[in-house]
Design a protein around this motif. Structure first.
Motif, PDB file in Angstrom:
ATOM      1  N   GLN A   6     -34.025  -9.364  14.049  1.00 53.10           N
ATOM      2  CA  GLN A   6     -34.013  -8.725  15.126  1.00 53.10           C
ATOM      3  C   GLN A   6     -35.565  -8.563  16.149  1.00 53.10           C
ATOM      4  OE1 GLN A   6     -32.343  -4.739  14.798  1.00 53.10           O
ATOM      5  NE2 GLN A   6     -30.065  -6.219  14.858  1.00 53.10           N
ATOM      6  N   ALA A   7     -35.548  -9.284  17.125  1.00 54.85           N
ATOM      7  CA  ALA A   7     -36.584  -9.599  17.488  1.00 54.85           C
ATOM      8  C   ALA A   7     -36.709  -7.919  19.526  1.00 54.85           C
ATOM      9  CB  ALA A   7     -37.214 -10.334  18.323  1.00 54.85           C
ATOM     10  N   THR A   8     -37.168  -6.975  19.093  1.00 54.62           N
ATOM     11  CA  THR A   8     -36.850  -6.319  20.646  1.00 54.62           C
ATOM     12  C   THR A   8     -38.131  -6.698  21.614  1.00 54.62           C
ATOM     13  OG1 THR A   8     -39.016  -4.798  19.302  1.00 54.62           O
ATOM     14  CG2 THR A   8     -36.788  -4.015  18.701  1.00 54.62           C
ATOM     15  N   THR A   9     -38.997  -7.659  21.171  1.00 56.36           N
ATOM     16  CA  THR A   9     -40.343  -8.002  21.866  1.00 56.36           C
ATOM     17  C   THR A   9     -40.578  -9.759  21.828  1.00 56.36           C
ATOM     18  OG1 THR A   9     -41.372  -6.298  21.964  1.00 56.36           O
ATOM     19  CG2 THR A   9     -42.582  -8.066  22.933  1.00 56.36           C
ATOM     20  N   MET A  10     -40.135 -10.380  22.443  1.00 56.63           N
ATOM     21  CA  MET A  10     -39.714 -11.853  23.236  1.00 56.63           C
ATOM     22  C   MET A  10     -41.066 -12.555  24.023  1.00 56.63           C
ATOM     23  SD  MET A  10     -36.330 -13.837  22.491  1.00 56.63           S
ATOM     24  CE  MET A  10     -35.400 -13.178  20.588  1.00 56.63           C
ATOM     25  N   PHE A  11     -41.630 -13.410  23.896  1.00 55.11           N
ATOM     26  CA  PHE A  11     -42.899 -13.912  24.833  1.00 55.11           C
ATOM     27  C   PHE A  11     -42.511 -15.091  24.945  1.00 55.11           C
ATOM     28  CE2 PHE A  11     -45.914  -9.994  23.548  1.00 55.11           C
ATOM     29  CZ  PHE A  11     -45.023 -10.023  22.642  1.00 55.11           C
ATOM     30  N   TRP A  12     -42.797 -14.916  26.358  1.00 53.46           N
ATOM     31  CA  TRP A  12     -42.932 -16.497  26.742  1.00 53.46           C
ATOM     32  C   TRP A  12     -44.124 -17.407  27.035  1.00 53.46           C
ATOM     33  CZ3 TRP A  12     -38.650 -19.789  27.047  1.00 53.46           C
ATOM     34  CH2 TRP A  12     -37.404 -19.293  26.130  1.00 53.46           C
ATOM     35  N   SER A  25     -41.083 -10.034  27.289  1.00 47.52           N
ATOM     36  CA  SER A  25     -40.870  -9.425  27.432  1.00 47.52           C
ATOM     37  C   SER A  25     -39.742  -8.272  26.536  1.00 47.52           C
ATOM     38  CB  SER A  25     -38.736 -10.669  27.708  1.00 47.52           C
ATOM     39  OG  SER A  25     -37.686 -10.881  27.065  1.00 47.52           O
ATOM     40  N   ASN A  26     -39.284  -6.983  26.796  1.00 44.80           N
ATOM     41  CA  ASN A  26     -38.324  -6.533  25.998  1.00 44.80           C
ATOM     42  C   ASN A  26     -37.036  -5.928  26.062  1.00 44.80           C
ATOM     43  OD1 ASN A  26     -41.144  -4.954  24.470  1.00 44.80           O
ATOM     44  ND2 ASN A  26     -41.619  -5.083  26.399  1.00 44.80           N
ATOM     45  N   GLU A  27     -36.291  -5.848  24.713  1.00 44.10           N
ATOM     46  CA  GLU A  27     -34.551  -6.133  25.031  1.00 44.10           C
ATOM     47  C   GLU A  27     -34.527  -4.792  25.995  1.00 44.10           C
ATOM     48  OE1 GLU A  27     -32.819  -3.563  22.944  1.00 44.10           O
ATOM     49  OE2 GLU A  27     -30.662  -4.364  23.391  1.00 44.10           O
ATOM     50  N   GLY A  28     -33.686  -5.077  26.797  1.00 45.31           N
ATOM     51  CA  GLY A  28     -32.849  -4.323  27.611  1.00 45.31           C
ATOM     52  C   GLY A  28     -34.128  -3.358  28.814  1.00 45.31           C
ATOM     53  N   LEU A  51     -37.427 -16.301  35.988  1.00 45.95           N
ATOM     54  CA  LEU A  51     -36.329 -15.077  35.654  1.00 45.95           C
ATOM     55  C   LEU A  51     -36.128 -15.225  33.918  1.00 45.95           C
ATOM     56  CD1 LEU A  51     -33.506 -15.704  38.936  1.00 45.95           C
ATOM     57  CD2 LEU A  51     -35.722 -13.903  38.683  1.00 45.95           C
ATOM     58  N   ILE A  52     -36.585 -13.483  33.643  1.00 48.39           N
ATOM     59  CA  ILE A  52     -36.263 -13.957  32.250  1.00 48.39           C
ATOM     60  C   ILE A  52     -35.254 -12.151  32.188  1.00 48.39           C
ATOM     61  CG2 ILE A  52     -37.579 -12.561  29.902  1.00 48.39           C
ATOM     62  CD1 ILE A  52     -40.650 -14.176  30.944  1.00 48.39           C
ATOM     63  N   ASN A  53     -34.604 -12.494  31.178  1.00 44.81           N
ATOM     64  CA  ASN A  53     -33.466 -12.303  30.535  1.00 44.81           C
ATOM     65  C   ASN A  53     -32.932 -11.697  29.234  1.00 44.81           C
ATOM     66  OD1 ASN A  53     -31.022 -11.293  29.678  1.00 44.81           O
ATOM     67  ND2 ASN A  53     -30.732 -10.648  31.507  1.00 44.81           N
ATOM     68  N   HIS A  54     -33.002 -10.282  28.768  1.00 48.21           N
ATOM     69  CA  HIS A  54     -33.453 -10.287  27.343  1.00 48.21           C
ATOM     70  C   HIS A  54     -32.156  -9.212  26.929  1.00 48.21           C
ATOM     71  CE1 HIS A  54     -36.675  -9.287  23.628  1.00 48.21           C
ATOM     72  NE2 HIS A  54     -35.778  -9.344  23.506  1.00 48.21           N
ATOM     73  N   ALA A  55     -31.563  -9.531  26.814  1.00 47.81           N
ATOM     74  CA  ALA A  55     -30.314  -8.649  26.933  1.00 47.81           C
ATOM     75  C   ALA A  55     -29.564  -8.169  25.560  1.00 47.81           C
ATOM     76  CB  ALA A  55     -28.790  -9.195  28.064  1.00 47.81           C
ATOM     77  N   SER A  56     -30.309  -8.707  24.951  1.00 54.87           N
ATOM     78  CA  SER A  56     -29.748  -8.897  23.801  1.00 54.87           C
ATOM     79  C   SER A  56     -30.977  -8.591  22.192  1.00 54.87           C
ATOM     80  CB  SER A  56     -28.971  -9.607  22.899  1.00 54.87           C
ATOM     81  OG  SER A  56     -29.161 -10.386  21.998  1.00 54.87           O
TER      82      SER A  56
END
Lengths: 108, 116
Positions: B29-35, B50-53, B68-73
């Motif tokens: 599970q990744a609470t943080t993702m980077f682009w 991007s942080n979840e939620g 546009l970045i979405n980190h829905a889960s």
């Protein structure tokens, strides 16, 4: 602002010819220095994390070392399949700052 | 090691259309993702975190209405390039942070975007 400088930009070696890649850095509070390998058209592949000066890590023909100002990636007896771009990055908190990379070519 | 899947690997689109790129962490599970964005023979440039939620944090100079970045889960983040133009053509790479104190990032395989 964190800064990472890698040298040389490009390096050509003959198979079996050992060498080192350099990563110089300035950072406000190093939390980790990372080495990645990147093949053309691919995402970076993790190699090593170093956390403190004096630390060393090894994996097959690669050995990474760390001082307070720089890190070296030593390649012993490289093979053609070691050809790739090697990226160095530092973390001082919430992000990684990457260097420009060293493009390594190993000729058979 | 942890696996990050990025899809598609490459996409060609017409100018003015929108493109969505997906990034999934497969076994953590990744609470943080980077682009990141990468131009030929250059290093990775961080676009956004991007942080979840919550809303993504964009780097200076990156247009949030365009990217546009979405980190829905905890396992999925998406990057949508809206109204793409030829200058948006680039290699986009996502990465995920497993957390637990280890700041080691795992990267997706990248998406080559070509806008005609």
């Amino acid at each position: 602002e964190d800064q990472v400088t890698q040298s040389p930009e490009a390096l050509r070696l003959q198979e079996g010819e050992s060498s080192s890649l350099n990563c110089s850095y300035t950072v406000s509070g190093l939390r980790g220095l990372f080495w990645y390998r990147q093949d053309p058209g691919k995402g970076p592949e993790f190699l090593f994390t170093l956390y403190s000066a004096g630390e060393e890590k090894e994996k097959e023909r690669l050995k990474a070392t760390l001082t307070k100002k720089e890190s070296f990636l030593h390649i012993t007896a490289p093979r053609p399949e070691d050809s790739a771009t090697y990226l160095c990055a530092v973390s001082s908190g919430s992000r990684l700052t990457f260097g420009e990379g060293t493009q390594l070519t190993v000729n058979p | 090691g942890a696996v990050v899947s990025q899809h598609p690997s490459w996409v060609i689109c017409k100018s003015g259309t929108s493109v969505k790129i997906e990034c999934r962490s497969l076994d953590f599970q990744a609470t943080t993702m980077f682009w990141y964005r990468q131009f030929p023979k250059q290093s990775l440039m961080l676009m956004a975190t991007s942080n979840e939620g919550s809303k993504a944090t964009y780097e200076q100079g990156v247009e949030k209405d365009k990217f546009l970045i979405n980190h829905a889960s905890l396992t999925l983040s998406t990057l949508t390039v809206t109204s793409a133009h030829p200058e948006d053509s680039s290699f986009y790479i996502c990465s995920a942070l497993p957390g637990g104190g280890d700041e080691k990032l795992f990267f997706g395989s990248g998406t080559q975007l070509s806008v005609l």
